[in-house]
Design a protein around this motif. Structure first.
Motif, PDB file in Angstrom:
ATOM      1  N   LEU A  21       0.831  -1.203   0.000  1.00 18.24           N
ATOM      2  CA  LEU A  21       0.000   0.000   0.000  1.00 18.24           C
ATOM      3  C   LEU A  21       0.868   1.258   0.000  1.00 18.24           C
ATOM      4  CD1 LEU A  21      -2.829   1.240   0.143  1.00 18.24           C
ATOM      5  CD2 LEU A  21      -2.623   1.156   2.627  1.00 18.24           C
ATOM      6  N   GLY A  22       1.943   1.253   0.772  1.00 20.17           N
ATOM      7  CA  GLY A  22       2.872   2.382   0.769  1.00 20.17           C
ATOM      8  C   GLY A  22       3.511   2.581  -0.595  1.00 20.17           C
ATOM      9  N   GLN A  23       3.860   1.478  -1.247  1.00 19.54           N
ATOM     10  CA  GLN A  23       4.436   1.576  -2.585  1.00 19.54           C
ATOM     11  C   GLN A  23       3.406   2.084  -3.587  1.00 19.54           C
ATOM     12  OE1 GLN A  23       5.869  -2.450  -2.899  1.00 19.54           O
ATOM     13  NE2 GLN A  23       7.957  -1.823  -2.385  1.00 19.54           N
ATOM     14  N   LEU A  24       2.156   1.680  -3.429  1.00 18.12           N
ATOM     15  CA  LEU A  24       1.094   2.188  -4.299  1.00 18.12           C
ATOM     16  C   LEU A  24       0.917   3.691  -4.110  1.00 18.12           C
ATOM     17  CD1 LEU A  24      -1.182   1.660  -6.332  1.00 18.12           C
ATOM     18  CD2 LEU A  24      -2.669   1.201  -4.374  1.00 18.12           C
ATOM     19  N   LEU A  25       0.965   4.148  -2.876  1.00 16.46           N
ATOM     20  CA  LEU A  25       0.879   5.594  -2.621  1.00 16.46           C
ATOM     21  C   LEU A  25       2.065   6.335  -3.225  1.00 16.46           C
ATOM     22  CD1 LEU A  25      -0.455   5.593   1.049  1.00 16.46           C
ATOM     23  CD2 LEU A  25      -1.708   6.142  -1.049  1.00 16.46           C
ATOM     24  N   LEU A  26       3.252   5.724  -3.189  1.00 18.16           N
ATOM     25  CA  LEU A  26       4.421   6.324  -3.831  1.00 18.16           C
ATOM     26  C   LEU A  26       4.211   6.444  -5.337  1.00 18.16           C
ATOM     27  CD1 LEU A  26       7.360   7.377  -3.669  1.00 18.16           C
ATOM     28  CD2 LEU A  26       8.093   4.981  -3.929  1.00 18.16           C
ATOM     29  N   VAL A  27       3.661   5.403  -5.956  1.00 23.83           N
ATOM     30  CA  VAL A  27       3.377   5.455  -7.398  1.00 23.83           C
ATOM     31  C   VAL A  27       2.356   6.550  -7.690  1.00 23.83           C
ATOM     32  CG1 VAL A  27       2.341   4.185  -9.333  1.00 23.83           C
ATOM     33  CG2 VAL A  27       3.987   3.053  -7.854  1.00 23.83           C
ATOM     34  N   ILE A  28       1.321   6.649  -6.876  1.00 24.10           N
ATOM     35  CA  ILE A  28       0.315   7.695  -7.092  1.00 24.10           C
ATOM     36  C   ILE A  28       0.941   9.079  -6.961  1.00 24.10           C
ATOM     37  CG2 ILE A  28      -1.773   8.732  -6.088  1.00 24.10           C
ATOM     38  CD1 ILE A  28      -2.688   5.839  -5.472  1.00 24.10           C
ATOM     39  N   PHE A  29       1.835   9.252  -5.992  1.00 25.25           N
ATOM     40  CA  PHE A  29       2.518  10.531  -5.820  1.00 25.25           C
ATOM     41  C   PHE A  29       3.391  10.855  -7.038  1.00 25.25           C
ATOM     42  CE2 PHE A  29       6.331  12.867  -4.489  1.00 25.25           C
ATOM     43  CZ  PHE A  29       5.737  14.053  -4.069  1.00 25.25           C
ATOM     44  N   ILE A  30       4.155   9.877  -7.516  1.00 21.11           N
ATOM     45  CA  ILE A  30       5.033  10.106  -8.672  1.00 21.11           C
ATOM     46  C   ILE A  30       4.197  10.411  -9.917  1.00 21.11           C
ATOM     47  CG2 ILE A  30       6.701   9.018 -10.235  1.00 21.11           C
ATOM     48  CD1 ILE A  30       7.758   7.480  -7.786  1.00 21.11           C
ATOM     49  N   VAL A  31       3.123   9.667 -10.109  1.00 22.11           N
ATOM     50  CA  VAL A  31       2.258   9.894 -11.274  1.00 22.11           C
ATOM     51  C   VAL A  31       1.608  11.271 -11.193  1.00 22.11           C
ATOM     52  CG1 VAL A  31       0.130   9.107 -12.396  1.00 22.11           C
ATOM     53  CG2 VAL A  31       1.890   7.458 -11.779  1.00 22.11           C
ATOM     54  N   SER A  32       1.183  11.671 -10.005  1.00 21.81           N
ATOM     55  CA  SER A  32       0.584  12.999  -9.839  1.00 21.81           C
ATOM     56  C   SER A  32       1.597  14.102 -10.119  1.00 21.81           C
ATOM     57  CB  SER A  32       0.035  13.169  -8.424  1.00 21.81           C
ATOM     58  OG  SER A  32      -0.956  12.222  -8.178  1.00 21.81           O
ATOM     59  N   ALA A  33       2.813  13.927  -9.623  1.00 22.53           N
ATOM     60  CA  ALA A  33       3.857  14.923  -9.875  1.00 22.53           C
ATOM     61  C   ALA A  33       4.202  14.985 -11.358  1.00 22.53           C
ATOM     62  CB  ALA A  33       5.105  14.592  -9.060  1.00 22.53           C
ATOM     63  N   THR A  34       4.219  13.841 -12.022  1.00 20.93           N
ATOM     64  CA  THR A  34       4.498  13.802 -13.452  1.00 20.93           C
ATOM     65  C   THR A  34       3.352  14.443 -14.237  1.00 20.93           C
ATOM     66  OG1 THR A  34       5.669  11.727 -13.103  1.00 20.93           O
ATOM     67  CG2 THR A  34       5.164  12.281 -15.354  1.00 20.93           C
ATOM     68  N   TYR A  35       2.133  14.218 -13.786  1.00 13.38           N
ATOM     69  CA  TYR A  35       0.969  14.792 -14.463  1.00 13.38           C
ATOM     70  C   TYR A  35       0.987  16.318 -14.390  1.00 13.38           C
ATOM     71  CZ  TYR A  35      -3.878  15.794 -15.617  1.00 13.38           C
ATOM     72  OH  TYR A  35      -5.019  16.294 -16.189  1.00 13.38           O
ATOM     73  N   LEU A  36       1.385  16.848 -13.233  1.00 10.55           N
ATOM     74  CA  LEU A  36       1.430  18.297 -13.082  1.00 10.55           C
ATOM     75  C   LEU A  36       2.596  18.931 -13.834  1.00 10.55           C
ATOM     76  CD1 LEU A  36       0.590  18.590  -9.286  1.00 10.55           C
ATOM     77  CD2 LEU A  36      -0.919  19.017 -11.238  1.00 10.55           C
ATOM     78  N   GLY A  37       3.682  18.181 -13.974  1.00 13.72           N
ATOM     79  CA  GLY A  37       4.880  18.763 -14.560  1.00 13.72           C
ATOM     80  C   GLY A  37       5.084  18.526 -16.039  1.00 13.72           C
ATOM     81  N   THR A  38       4.533  17.471 -16.586  1.00 13.72           N
ATOM     82  CA  THR A  38       4.811  17.135 -17.993  1.00 13.72           C
ATOM     83  C   THR A  38       3.532  16.731 -18.712  1.00 13.72           C
ATOM     84  OG1 THR A  38       5.322  14.862 -17.361  1.00 13.72           O
ATOM     85  CG2 THR A  38       7.169  16.385 -17.466  1.00 13.72           C
ATOM     86  N   ASP A  39       3.697  16.024 -19.813  1.00 10.04           N
ATOM     87  CA  ASP A  39       2.556  15.646 -20.644  1.00 10.04           C
ATOM     88  C   ASP A  39       1.957  14.300 -20.214  1.00 10.04           C
ATOM     89  OD1 ASP A  39       4.731  14.168 -21.367  1.00 10.04           O
ATOM     90  OD2 ASP A  39       4.391  14.314 -23.516  1.00 10.04           O
ATOM     91  N   HIS A  40       0.917  13.891 -20.931  1.00 12.23           N
ATOM     92  CA  HIS A  40       0.205  12.666 -20.592  1.00 12.23           C
ATOM     93  C   HIS A  40       1.010  11.412 -20.924  1.00 12.23           C
ATOM     94  CE1 HIS A  40      -3.383  14.738 -19.410  1.00 12.23           C
ATOM     95  NE2 HIS A  40      -3.411  15.415 -20.552  1.00 12.23           N
ATOM     96  N   LYS A  41       1.884  11.465 -21.918  1.00 11.28           N
ATOM     97  CA  LYS A  41       2.716  10.302 -22.245  1.00 11.28           C
ATOM     98  C   LYS A  41       3.650   9.978 -21.089  1.00 11.28           C
ATOM     99  CE  LYS A  41       2.831  11.084 -27.221  1.00 11.28           C
ATOM    100  NZ  LYS A  41       3.689  11.364 -28.386  1.00 11.28           N
ATOM    101  N   SER A  42       4.224  10.993 -20.487  1.00 11.54           N
ATOM    102  CA  SER A  42       5.116  10.782 -19.346  1.00 11.54           C
ATOM    103  C   SER A  42       4.346  10.241 -18.145  1.00 11.54           C
ATOM    104  CB  SER A  42       5.812  12.082 -18.962  1.00 11.54           C
ATOM    105  OG  SER A  42       6.540  12.589 -20.053  1.00 11.54           O
ATOM    106  N   THR A  43       3.153  10.750 -17.945  1.00 14.66           N
ATOM    107  CA  THR A  43       2.326  10.289 -16.834  1.00 14.66           C
ATOM    108  C   THR A  43       1.953   8.826 -17.007  1.00 14.66           C
ATOM    109  OG1 THR A  43       1.432  12.511 -16.624  1.00 14.66           O
ATOM    110  CG2 THR A  43       0.203  10.728 -15.569  1.00 14.66           C
ATOM    111  N   ARG A  44       1.537   8.463 -18.207  1.00  8.68           N
ATOM    112  CA  ARG A  44       1.195   7.072 -18.498  1.00  8.68           C
ATOM    113  C   ARG A  44       2.410   6.170 -18.337  1.00  8.68           C
ATOM    114  NH1 ARG A  44       0.061   7.034 -23.918  1.00  8.68           N
ATOM    115  NH2 ARG A  44      -1.478   8.595 -23.430  1.00  8.68           N
ATOM    116  N   SER A  45       3.574   6.632 -18.767  1.00 10.72           N
ATOM    117  CA  SER A  45       4.796   5.850 -18.635  1.00 10.72           C
ATOM    118  C   SER A  45       5.168   5.649 -17.169  1.00 10.72           C
ATOM    119  CB  SER A  45       5.950   6.543 -19.370  1.00 10.72           C
ATOM    120  OG  SER A  45       5.666   6.663 -20.736  1.00 10.72           O
TER     121      SER A  45
END
Length: 160
Positions: A21-45
């Motif tokens: 669960l902690g690792q899932l929250l880390l992934v959600i945090f990284i994906v959210s940060a990527t979504y705010l900072g870059t494009d959708h391809k980076s977020t999906r990756s």
């Protein structure tokens, strides 16, 4: 009735699932940060990189803790090895399927995978739960003699 063995089994499973669960929250945090900072391809990756690690890790955890206890030692060891083999094979398969896709940003995929993988180091900071708390493990006939640095346990003729 909740025996000490079942309580320990539940504690270990809970410990492993909290790590996932902690690792899932880390992934959600990284994906959210990527979504705010870059494009959708980076977020999906980034999301795919996290899932490449989390899905096999979850399967490994479920297989590894399917059997516990001294009565199931051979089964527990077999399923632990099977869990490792499935985890390795599934990571290999997922990478081989996802890497050739055209809209994948490899940098975000690998960074997320590596960060989530190394987050398991934090599981070493918290010790595993005790298998049998001292009050439950000792019967009423056991005698505990404390010495300077060691403890002698005399269980008598209880078959312990």
């Amino acid at each position: 009735m909740l025996t000490p063995h079942h309580a320990y089994e539940l504690a270990i499973r809970g410990y492993a699932l909290k790590l996932i669960l902690g690792q899932l929250l880390l992934v959600i945090f990284i994906v959210s940060a990527t979504y705010l900072g870059t494009d959708h391809k980076s977020t999906r990756s980034a999301a795919l990189g996290g899932m490449i690690f989390l899905v096999p890790q979850y399967i490994f955890t479920r297989l590894s803790f399917l059997y516990t206890g001294s009565a199931n030692v051979m089964r527990a060891n077999t399923f632990m090895i099977l869990g490792h083999a499935c985890k390795f094979a599934l990571i290999f398969i997922l990478f081989s399927v996802i890497l050739p896709l055209p809209d994948i940003q490899h940098f975000y995929l690998f960074i997320t995978f590596v960060l989530v993988m190394f987050s398991q180091i934090f599981s070493l900071l918290k010790p595993l739960p005790e298998q049998y708390p001292a009050k439950l493990a000792l019967s009423n006939k056991a005698v505990v003699e404390e010495e300077n640095e060691s403890v002698d346990i005399e269980a008598g003729k209880q078959g312990i």
